[in-house]
Design a protein around this motif. Structure first.
Motif, short mmCIF file in Angstrom:
data_model
loop_
_atom_site.label_atom_id
_atom_site.label_comp_id
_atom_site.label_asym_id
_atom_site.label_seq_id
_atom_site.Cartn_x
_atom_site.Cartn_y
_atom_site.Cartn_z
N ALA A 193 1.06 -1.19 -0.12
CA ALA A 193 -0.24 0.03 -0.05
C ALA A 193 0.74 1.02 -0.32
CB ALA A 193 -0.95 -0.21 1.47
N LEU A 194 0.19 2.75 -0.68
CA LEU A 194 1.05 4.19 -0.09
C LEU A 194 0.79 4.16 0.96
CD1 LEU A 194 2.67 5.45 -1.87
CD2 LEU A 194 0.57 6.91 -2.79
N ALA A 195 1.68 4.30 1.83
CA ALA A 195 1.30 5.17 2.69
C ALA A 195 2.48 6.40 3.34
CB ALA A 195 1.34 4.12 4.06
N PRO A 196 1.41 7.37 4.46
CA PRO A 196 2.41 8.03 4.42
C PRO A 196 3.53 7.39 5.64
CG PRO A 196 0.75 8.94 5.22
CD PRO A 196 0.44 7.31 4.58
N TYR A 197 4.77 8.94 5.59
CA TYR A 197 5.55 7.54 6.83
C TYR A 197 6.49 9.53 7.38
CZ TYR A 197 10.36 9.66 4.10
OH TYR A 197 11.06 9.71 2.64
N ALA A 198 6.70 9.91 8.94
CA ALA A 198 6.93 10.74 9.73
C ALA A 198 8.00 10.08 10.63
CB ALA A 198 6.10 11.16 9.92
N ASP A 199 9.20 11.58 10.88
CA ASP A 199 10.60 10.53 11.77
C ASP A 199 11.11 9.12 10.98
OD1 ASP A 199 10.70 13.06 12.18
OD2 ASP A 199 8.88 12.67 14.31
N GLY A 200 11.11 8.74 10.34
CA GLY A 200 10.95 7.49 10.06
C GLY A 200 10.74 6.61 10.21
N ARG A 201 9.27 6.43 10.41
CA ARG A 201 8.23 5.75 10.78
C ARG A 201 7.24 5.39 9.49
NH1 ARG A 201 8.47 2.95 15.94
NH2 ARG A 201 7.70 1.29 15.01
N ILE A 202 6.76 4.42 9.22
CA ILE A 202 5.21 4.24 8.27
C ILE A 202 4.04 4.68 9.61
CG2 ILE A 202 3.99 2.75 6.83
CD1 ILE A 202 6.82 1.10 6.40
N VAL A 203 3.17 5.70 9.09
CA VAL A 203 2.07 5.79 9.39
C VAL A 203 0.79 4.38 8.39
CG1 VAL A 203 -0.21 6.79 9.62
CG2 VAL A 203 2.12 7.92 9.47
N LEU A 204 0.96 3.76 9.12
CA LEU A 204 -0.16 2.56 8.22
C LEU A 204 -1.30 2.79 8.22
CD1 LEU A 204 0.58 -0.11 10.97
CD2 LEU A 204 1.80 0.74 9.20
N GLY A 205 -2.33 4.06 8.40
CA GLY A 205 -3.78 4.35 8.20
C GLY A 205 -4.39 3.34 8.93
N ASP A 206 -6.09 4.17 8.38
CA ASP A 206 -7.11 2.71 8.97
C ASP A 206 -7.61 1.93 7.92
OD1 ASP A 206 -8.22 2.47 10.75
OD2 ASP A 206 -9.15 4.26 11.06
N ASN A 207 -8.31 1.49 8.14
CA ASN A 207 -9.21 0.59 7.32
C ASN A 207 -10.50 1.57 6.48
OD1 ASN A 207 -7.94 -1.60 8.76
ND2 ASN A 207 -9.55 -2.74 9.77
N TYR A 208 -10.92 0.36 5.40
CA TYR A 208 -11.67 1.78 4.60
C TYR A 208 -13.14 1.87 5.49
CZ TYR A 208 -14.76 -1.88 3.73
OH TYR A 208 -15.74 -2.92 3.37
N GLU A 209 -13.49 3.50 4.83
CA GLU A 209 -15.04 4.08 5.51
C GLU A 209 -15.87 3.14 5.08
OE1 GLU A 209 -16.63 8.14 8.46
OE2 GLU A 209 -14.87 7.94 6.77
N THR A 210 -15.77 3.66 3.51
CA THR A 210 -16.84 4.08 2.98
C THR A 210 -16.11 3.14 1.50
OG1 THR A 210 -16.68 5.81 1.76
CG2 THR A 210 -18.24 5.70 3.85
N TYR A 211 -17.71 2.17 0.94
CA TYR A 211 -16.79 1.82 -0.83
C TYR A 211 -18.04 2.18 -1.53
CZ TYR A 211 -20.04 -1.80 -0.59
OH TYR A 211 -21.40 -2.86 -0.65
N THR A 212 -17.50 2.54 -3.32
CA THR A 212 -18.27 2.37 -3.79
C THR A 212 -17.82 1.54 -5.38
OG1 THR A 212 -18.72 4.74 -3.82
CG2 THR A 212 -19.41 3.74 -5.64
N ARG A 213 -18.40 0.67 -5.47
CA ARG A 213 -17.77 -0.49 -6.44
C ARG A 213 -18.74 0.26 -8.29
NH1 ARG A 213 -20.17 -6.75 -7.14
NH2 ARG A 213 -21.96 -5.18 -7.36
N ILE A 214 -17.28 0.06 -8.74
CA ILE A 214 -17.72 0.64 -10.43
C ILE A 214 -18.01 0.20 -11.44
CG2 ILE A 214 -16.73 2.42 -11.57
CD1 ILE A 214 -14.53 3.16 -9.10
N CYS A 215 -17.29 -1.10 -11.07
CA CYS A 215 -17.73 -1.36 -12.42
C CYS A 215 -17.29 -3.23 -11.71
CB CYS A 215 -16.68 -1.16 -13.71
SG CYS A 215 -15.41 -1.63 -13.69
#
Length: 377
Positions: A193-215
């Protein structure tokens, strides 16, 4: 009387011929491969609105694409979340060659569905996806742990669709002849996954909140996820990301839109490392192979391979290891789309060796840096 009748018939024939000659003509799509790599079953995207403008009688129900031999090629029409209608099909073009396809009105054949994704309410809001080579899932808001942007990798040894059957059996940690879930995510970026990092540590983020299936199929499935704001070094960051899964590939495309109060946001495209037996870092890519990580018998359950590819247009991309992850480090512009690709494979599902996998990832990165040129005539 007879003469007038002959003239009448002749006029009708001429009118009919004129109507045919002035009507919409078949369109030719030329796909050029200027690279040094053969491109096999690579997805081509067209703006269906432009196609209809040139061929008004076409609809999503009657549009047909054929190859040079006149054989129908599976195609799909769908509407993006921002409203554009896309026509997609898969082209095979040798290195340095141009291959023509024809777009016309006709009777669409029944195509095999090679991709699929769905929300899985029976398993704590998972969202599962697959094609004829790979499968995986991302975690939803109901799951207490892990909380991460990272996906789970499901191995496959068949080209048929397996997601529904595995959830129905509710025993996907065992191989019932089509593969299994033998990959451990935990509190990591999992399979990539593409995630931010700061002070040499990866910020893992969170689980998705909403989804929309496009196709959803037959050759592409796409889903848009949104995420709650999360903290990165004292600043709130928001994210929406779009997963695109096409047929006949080991890779998924992940388009990310980060927003933050900054001109640039440092990020990593990362995947967690377990018992690694081989790794190759290249230009805008990383490929590695490891033993099955969520398994009572890693030797019997084989090796899982992971690939990470960053858009070739990104600058100052550096490969590294951070927080137990293989990472490609660079910066993205908040509000601007950032495309990455993650891939996976299994030693019991078509990946012959770590060397074979490394070559596959390298070729895929090369292909993304040298896109096919598509011209509609």
């Amino acid at each position: 009387m007879l003469m007038r009748r002959i003239f009448s018939i002749a006029a009708a024939v001429l009118a009919a011929a004129s109507a045919v000659s002035c009507g919409p003509k078949d369109l030719t799509v030329s796909v050029e491969n200027a690279s040094e790599l053969d491109r096999v079953c690579e997805t081509v995207e067209l703006d269906f609105g432009n196609i209809i403008a040139a061929h008004p009688e076409l609809t999503a129900d009657n549009v047909v694409i054929t190859d040079a031999a006149g054989i129908q090629v599976p195609s799909q029409v769908y509407t993006e979340d921002y409203g554009m209608v896309k026509l997609v099909f898969q082209a095979t073009v040798p290195a340095g060659a141009v291959v023509d396809y024809t777009i016309k009105a006709g009777e669409r054949e029944a195509y095999d569905t090679l991709v699929f994704s769905r929300y899985v309410p029976e398993r704590l809001d998972d969202y599962a996806y697959e094609n004829n080579r790979i499968a995986g899932r991302v975690y939803g808001p109901a799951l207490e742990f892990p909380r991460t942007l990272g996906p789970d990798i499901w191995t496959k040894s068949v080209e048929t669709l397996v997601v529904d059957r595995r959830f129905e059996l509710n025993d996907y940690h065992h191989d019932h002849g089509d593969g299994m879930d033998c990959y451990k995510v935990d509190a990591t970026l999992g399979g990539g996954a593409l995630a931010p990092y700061a002070d040499g540590r990866i910020v893992l983020g969170d689980n998705y909140e909403t989804y929309t299936r496009i196709c959803n199929g037959p050759i592409r499935t796409k889903v848009l996820f949104t995420y709650r704001p999360f903290d990165v070094n004292g600043h709130q960051v928001t994210l929406k990301r779009e997963l695109t899964v096409d047929a006949n590939t080991n890779f998924i495309k992940i388009s990310n839109w980060y927003n933050a109060a900054a001109d640039k946001l440092p990020v990593v495209l990362g995947a967690v490392l377990h018992d690694v037996i081989a790794r190759e870092d290249g230009d805008h890519y990383i490929a590695f192979t490891e033993k099955a990580s969520d398994s009572a018998d890693p030797e019997a359950d084989g090796n899982i391979s992971v690939g990470l590819v960053v858009d070739a247009a990104e600058e100052n991309v550096v490969t590294d290891t951070m927080d137990g992850h293989a990472v490609l480090k660079y910066s993205v512009t908040p509000g601007k789309r950032a495309d990455v690709w993650t891939g996976s494979g299994w030693s019991k599902g078509g990946v012959a060796s770590p060397e074979t996998w490394a070559a596959t990832v390298k070729d895929f990165a090369y292909a993304q840096a040298h896109p096919l040129k598509v011209t509609v005539k």
